[in-house]
Write a protein that holds these residues in place. Structure first.
Motif, PDB file in Angstrom:
ATOM      1  N   VAL A 106       6.221  -4.824   2.100  1.00  0.00           N
ATOM      2  CA  VAL A 106       5.260  -4.570   3.174  1.00  0.00           C
ATOM      3  C   VAL A 106       4.149  -3.639   2.688  1.00  0.00           C
ATOM      4  CG1 VAL A 106       4.939  -3.510   5.444  1.00  0.00           C
ATOM      5  CG2 VAL A 106       6.908  -4.987   5.028  1.00  0.00           C
ATOM      6  N   PHE A 107       4.527  -2.559   1.984  1.00  0.00           N
ATOM      7  CA  PHE A 107       3.533  -1.633   1.451  1.00  0.00           C
ATOM      8  C   PHE A 107       2.608  -2.334   0.461  1.00  0.00           C
ATOM      9  CE2 PHE A 107       6.200   2.057   2.830  1.00  0.00           C
ATOM     10  CZ  PHE A 107       5.191   2.741   3.493  1.00  0.00           C
ATOM     11  N   PHE A 148      -0.183  -4.112   2.140  1.00  0.00           N
ATOM     12  CA  PHE A 148      -1.236  -3.210   2.607  1.00  0.00           C
ATOM     13  C   PHE A 148      -2.206  -2.837   1.485  1.00  0.00           C
ATOM     14  CE2 PHE A 148       1.353  -2.682   6.344  1.00  0.00           C
ATOM     15  CZ  PHE A 148       0.457  -2.324   7.337  1.00  0.00           C
ATOM     16  N   GLU A 149      -1.771  -2.964   0.231  1.00  0.00           N
ATOM     17  CA  GLU A 149      -2.652  -2.664  -0.890  1.00  0.00           C
ATOM     18  C   GLU A 149      -3.408  -3.888  -1.386  1.00  0.00           C
ATOM     19  OE1 GLU A 149      -3.056   0.361  -1.531  1.00  0.00           O
ATOM     20  OE2 GLU A 149      -1.293   1.157  -0.516  1.00  0.00           O
ATOM     21  N   LEU A 191      -5.877  -5.749   5.245  1.00  0.00           N
ATOM     22  CA  LEU A 191      -5.001  -4.613   5.472  1.00  0.00           C
ATOM     23  C   LEU A 191      -5.348  -3.403   4.615  1.00  0.00           C
ATOM     24  CD1 LEU A 191      -1.533  -6.446   5.574  1.00  0.00           C
ATOM     25  CD2 LEU A 191      -2.909  -5.667   7.508  1.00  0.00           C
ATOM     26  N   ARG A 192      -5.943  -3.630   3.449  1.00  0.00           N
ATOM     27  CA  ARG A 192      -6.140  -2.520   2.510  1.00  0.00           C
ATOM     28  C   ARG A 192      -7.185  -1.509   2.992  1.00  0.00           C
ATOM     29  NH1 ARG A 192      -7.935  -4.801  -3.114  1.00  0.00           N
ATOM     30  NH2 ARG A 192      -7.639  -2.604  -3.603  1.00  0.00           N
ATOM     31  N   LEU A 209      -7.244  -0.252   5.967  1.00  0.00           N
ATOM     32  CA  LEU A 209      -6.644   0.620   6.975  1.00  0.00           C
ATOM     33  C   LEU A 209      -6.430   2.024   6.415  1.00  0.00           C
ATOM     34  CD1 LEU A 209      -3.953  -1.754   8.511  1.00  0.00           C
ATOM     35  CD2 LEU A 209      -6.189  -1.177   9.464  1.00  0.00           C
ATOM     36  N   ARG A 210      -6.573   3.036   7.253  1.00  0.00           N
ATOM     37  CA  ARG A 210      -6.369   4.418   6.840  1.00  0.00           C
ATOM     38  C   ARG A 210      -5.393   5.104   7.797  1.00  0.00           C
ATOM     39  NH1 ARG A 210      -7.970   2.783   2.949  1.00  0.00           N
ATOM     40  NH2 ARG A 210      -9.796   3.324   1.683  1.00  0.00           N
ATOM     41  N   LYS A 260      -3.794   5.627   1.496  1.00  0.00           N
ATOM     42  CA  LYS A 260      -4.319   5.295   2.825  1.00  0.00           C
ATOM     43  C   LYS A 260      -4.839   6.495   3.606  1.00  0.00           C
ATOM     44  CE  LYS A 260      -3.371   0.883   2.662  1.00  0.00           C
ATOM     45  NZ  LYS A 260      -4.485  -0.089   2.595  1.00  0.00           N
ATOM     46  N   GLN A 303      -5.605   0.981  -5.816  1.00  0.00           N
ATOM     47  CA  GLN A 303      -4.869   0.173  -4.842  1.00  0.00           C
ATOM     48  C   GLN A 303      -4.341  -1.111  -5.482  1.00  0.00           C
ATOM     49  OE1 GLN A 303      -7.989   0.309  -1.603  1.00  0.00           O
ATOM     50  NE2 GLN A 303      -6.199   0.666  -0.336  1.00  0.00           N
ATOM     51  N   GLY A 340      -0.479  -1.844  -5.703  1.00  0.00           N
ATOM     52  CA  GLY A 340       0.025  -3.033  -5.019  1.00  0.00           C
ATOM     53  C   GLY A 340       0.775  -3.963  -5.946  1.00  0.00           C
TER      54      GLY A 340
END
Length: 262
Positions: free
Chosen positions: A121-122, A125-126, A131-132, A134-135, A168, A243, A247
């Motif tokens: 999942v992490f 986000f990368e 999604l990347r 997002l903060r 993030k 990132q 990722g």
């Protein structure tokens, strides 16, 4: 040849993990385990990892974000002990499935599935553009530290979760690298202290022999070289590049855990 393999692995892993904030132990432990008994490999990896983080703090620690170190790092340290306790509780669940992969036996356990899914999942986000961007608000730093430390104590992969969170919170590449190095250094102090006390109290600490010490020293020196080489290019690094590195490594470790290879 064994010295060359250790040196190359430590050099490449150290240079890469200067940017990602994790991965040296994950990559180096299997190499040491190829030459040493597993319990010796764990200790050797911890020493190289700890020495590596000491130099990282000396080289890039001045860039650390003090607020992040305090509000994220300290809760992570405390929660790591709770994660280790939980590991002891669920360890008796045993394996779900095992299979042979060449000369190696891959084992899938509940712990590996939980950690693999979390890292997957992490990684999304990368790597996923939507999604990347997002903060995380800094008010969630303590929660992030607790989660990182808990699952780090649970599986030993605290660096991966820490890096996934710190990318993030909106910091510069230099601050990211410095903060990661400083928190990693604090965690290593606790890990090495616990490992040393367990060995001492158990009365099993015969120490490393001369050959093992020489390989540890070679690993430390090569890791130092990786840091110094990596630092030369730190100013050219963008947060987007960090990132990507984070990722890709997260995804690789996630797949290795889910399939039981790690």
């Amino acid at each position: 040849m064994d010295y060359l393999i250790i040196a190359l692995c430590a050099l490449l892993a150290s240079g890469l993990t200067l940017y990602s904030g994790f991965g040296l132990g994950t990559l180096l432990l299997p190499v040491f385990a190829f030459f040493f008994p597993v319990e010796v490999a764990v200790g050797a990896t911890a020493l190289v990892h700890g020495a590596n983080n000491i130099l990282k703090v000396a080289v890039v620690g001045r860039h650390a974000d003090k607020d992040l170190v305090l509000r994220f790092g300290i809760p992570a340290l405390v929660a790591a002990f709770a994660g280790a306790a939980m590991l002891g509780y669920v360890a008796h669940f045993g394996e779900l499935y095992s299979y042979t992969l060449g000369a190696r036996t891959a084992v899938i356990t509940p712990i590996k599935l939980v950690m693999g899914a979390l890292m997957f999942v992490f990684a999304l986000f990368e790597l996923v553009p939507a999604l990347r961007g997002l903060r995380f608000d800094r008010k969630y730093l303590i929660l992030g530290g607790v989660l990182s430390g808990f699952f780090g104590g649970f599986s030993g992969h605290q660096g991966a979760l820490r890096s996934a969170f710190l990318t993030k919170v909106g910091i510069s590449p230099q601050a990211f690298v410095g903060t990661n190095a400083f928190i990693g250094f604090l965690v290593d102090l606790a890990r090495i202290a616990v490992y040393g006390s367990v060995v001492f109290l158990a009365g099993t600490g015969g120490g490393f022999d001369r050959h093992q010490w020489s390989m540890i020293v070679i690993g430390c020196l090569a890791a130092f070289a990786g840091i110094l080489i990596g630092k030369r290019y730190l100013h050219k690094l963008t947060m987007s590049a960090i990132q990507n590195i984070t990722g890709i490594l997260l995804m690789g470790i996630s797949m290795a855990l889910l399939t039981g290879i790690l």
